[in-house]
Enzyme design. Structure first.
Site, short mmCIF file in Angstrom:
data_model
loop_
_atom_site.label_atom_id
_atom_site.label_comp_id
_atom_site.label_asym_id
_atom_site.label_seq_id
_atom_site.Cartn_x
_atom_site.Cartn_y
_atom_site.Cartn_z
N ARG A 268 116.33 -36.51 64.99
CA ARG A 268 117.61 -35.82 64.71
C ARG A 268 118.71 -36.19 65.71
O ARG A 268 119.54 -35.35 66.06
CB ARG A 268 117.44 -34.29 64.69
CG ARG A 268 116.63 -33.76 63.52
CD ARG A 268 117.48 -33.68 62.25
NE ARG A 268 116.67 -33.29 61.11
CZ ARG A 268 116.62 -32.06 60.62
NH1 ARG A 268 117.34 -31.11 61.13
NH2 ARG A 268 115.86 -31.79 59.60
N ARG B 72 124.04 -32.13 63.88
CA ARG B 72 125.08 -31.13 64.13
C ARG B 72 125.46 -30.90 65.58
O ARG B 72 126.52 -30.35 65.86
CB ARG B 72 124.66 -29.79 63.51
CG ARG B 72 124.87 -29.76 62.01
CD ARG B 72 124.15 -28.59 61.39
NE ARG B 72 122.72 -28.76 61.61
CZ ARG B 72 121.78 -27.96 61.09
NH1 ARG B 72 122.14 -26.94 60.35
NH2 ARG B 72 120.51 -28.19 61.31
N ARG C 153 130.72 -34.93 58.52
CA ARG C 153 130.08 -33.99 57.59
C ARG C 153 131.12 -33.18 56.81
O ARG C 153 130.96 -32.93 55.63
CB ARG C 153 129.18 -33.06 58.41
CG ARG C 153 128.60 -31.87 57.72
CD ARG C 153 127.35 -32.22 56.96
NE ARG C 153 126.58 -31.02 56.64
CZ ARG C 153 126.90 -30.15 55.71
NH1 ARG C 153 127.98 -30.32 54.98
NH2 ARG C 153 126.14 -29.10 55.50
N ASP D 194 117.26 -37.68 54.23
CA ASP D 194 116.40 -36.50 54.39
C ASP D 194 115.08 -36.77 53.70
O ASP D 194 115.03 -37.52 52.73
CB ASP D 194 117.07 -35.26 53.80
CG ASP D 194 116.40 -34.00 54.34
OD1 ASP D 194 116.76 -33.59 55.45
OD2 ASP D 194 115.48 -33.48 53.69
N TYR E 218 107.04 -28.28 50.42
CA TYR E 218 108.36 -27.92 49.89
C TYR E 218 108.36 -27.92 48.36
O TYR E 218 109.01 -27.10 47.72
CB TYR E 218 109.44 -28.89 50.39
CG TYR E 218 109.78 -28.70 51.84
CD1 TYR E 218 110.67 -27.71 52.25
CD2 TYR E 218 109.22 -29.50 52.83
CE1 TYR E 218 110.98 -27.52 53.59
CE2 TYR E 218 109.52 -29.33 54.17
CZ TYR E 218 110.40 -28.33 54.55
OH TYR E 218 110.70 -28.15 55.88
#
Ligand code: CP3
Length: 355
Positions: A25, A29, A38, A75, A152
């Site tokens: 990562r 962010r 973004r 992702d 998921y």
């Protein structure tokens, strides 16, 4: 020819002048420039579907810090999305599938997508990032592990224990194995397409392997990691393509994981790297394993903890510095700079060649 190939060399346990570093990562962010890019996309998925914007954000941490590798910006859930499950990212809540896999007929109908047709936008991002990197550092491609994707896909959203997916593994192992079989083929085809598009190494994220018992981990996760590793292209453009397997919570099963066919094992912060190294011997390289929360501490402490990780691995090749999981969004960017400088300036002493 790559100008800086330290990460590839270390993943294959070849000698290097200092320990290479990149972070899970590393594009995200915590970086103001990421948040700016973004904001130009409608949603996180739109960002993933724009090869231009993916290239921009994948390069941001390379430009700012001089990491020794870039990672594809995408992702793990774009793959089940391409299998028709309908992915959405709900602001502040994380991922959701509109069609979670709960019915037997849906599971019987599941099939691996053609990466060129259904995930062309990711492959285009690989090609654009590769071009933008201009052979300065390698590009790491990635995918979720068959088990982590199944978590998921069955659950339909993220949570911390994946009870619904585990329940299926216990009650209808036939259905769970069917999903995992499809996922293993899908993941291998997808990673091979990333390698063909230019990825220099690939990483499998088994973020939720650690929710399983040892017996279930072997049956429902490790077996399928082995299948994927066995199907991967291992040489491209005249070089070996290293494969990294990261199992969060996998410290207790390192010996077994080291036999899955990967070149390197990613380890979380719960195990001492020296002990991990003693367990895997010369089978695989190790990647890790600073606790991401350490980056929230004052800079002097960040530097101390980085040295502690270097010392725990000790001398010799086979270590790629990383965190034990992804960079947290609240991480001060200056602390990441301290970490990178510390590893770059203080790791040389672990790599003196014996003369
Ligand atoms: O820099 C990099 O490491 C490359 C990009 C990358 C992302 N996701 C971007 C992302 C990678 C390698 C991933 C992998 C991923 N995605 C995993 C496995 C690794 C891990 O972190 O355990 C998992 C489980 C996911 C699924 C996922 N994606 C979740 C649960 C979430 C929501 C939680 C969160 O952190 O927001 C995402 C969103 C996501 N993926 C973001 C990024 C940068 C944040 C989205 C945003 O900008 O709003």
């Amino acid at each position: 020819m790559l100008k800086n190939d330290r990460v590839l060399r270390a993943l294959l346990r070849e000698p290097v002048d200092r320990t290479p570093i990149w972070l899970m990562r590393q594009a995200g962010r915590y970086l103001p420039e990421y948040r700016q890019t973004r904001a130009r996309a409608e949603s996180f998925l739109d960002l993933c579907r724009s090869p231009d914007l993916c290239t921009e954000v994948a390069l941001q941490p390379i430009v700012r810090y001089g990491f020794d590798a870039a990672i594809l910006f995408s992702d793990i859930l774009t793959l089940p999305d391409a299998m028709g499950l309908g992915l959405r990212f709900v602001e502040g809540e994380g991922p959701r599938f509109e069609q979670p896999l709960r019915e037997e007929w849906a599971i019987r109908n599941l099939s691996p997508p053609d990466p060129e047709l259904e995930l062309g936008y990711v492959l285009e991002a690989v090609r654009m990032i590769k071009r933008a990197l201009a052979d300065e550092v390698p590009l790491i491609g990635f995918a979720g592990s068959p088990w982590t994707l199944a978590c998921y896909m069955v659950e339909g959203a993220g949570n911390s224990d994946f009870t619904v997916a585990k329940q299926m593994a216990f009650s209808r192992p036939d259905l769970m194995h069917r999903i995992l079989q499809v996922n293993a083929t899908a993941v291998a085809d997808y990673l091979n397409a990333q390698i063909a598009a230019g990825a220099d190494a690939v990483m499998l994220f088994d973020t939720w392997g650690g929710v399983l018992s040892e017996a279930s981990f072997i049956e429902f996760s490790l077996k399928y990691l082995e299948l994927v590793c066995a199907r991967l292209t291992r040489t491209a453009r005249g070089r070996r393509v290293p494969v990294i397997v990261f199992v969060k919570g996998g410290g207790v099963w390192l010996k077994q994981i080291a036999e899955c066919g990967a070149d390197a094992i990613g380890v979380d912060w719960t195990i001492d790297l020296g002990r991990a190294r003693a367990q895997v011997g010369d089978r695989v390289a190790l990647q890790g394993n600073l606790d991401p929360v350490a980056l929230l501490a004052p800079p002097e402490r960040v530097a101390q903890e980085a040295v502690r990780v270097l010392e725990s691995y000790g001398e010799g090749p086979g270590h790629v510095f990383n965190l034990g999981h992804g960079v947290l969004p609240e991480t001060p960017p200056e602390h990441v700079a301290v970490l990178v400088e510390t590893v770059q300036h203080q790791s040389g002493r672990f790599h003196r060649s014996p003369e």
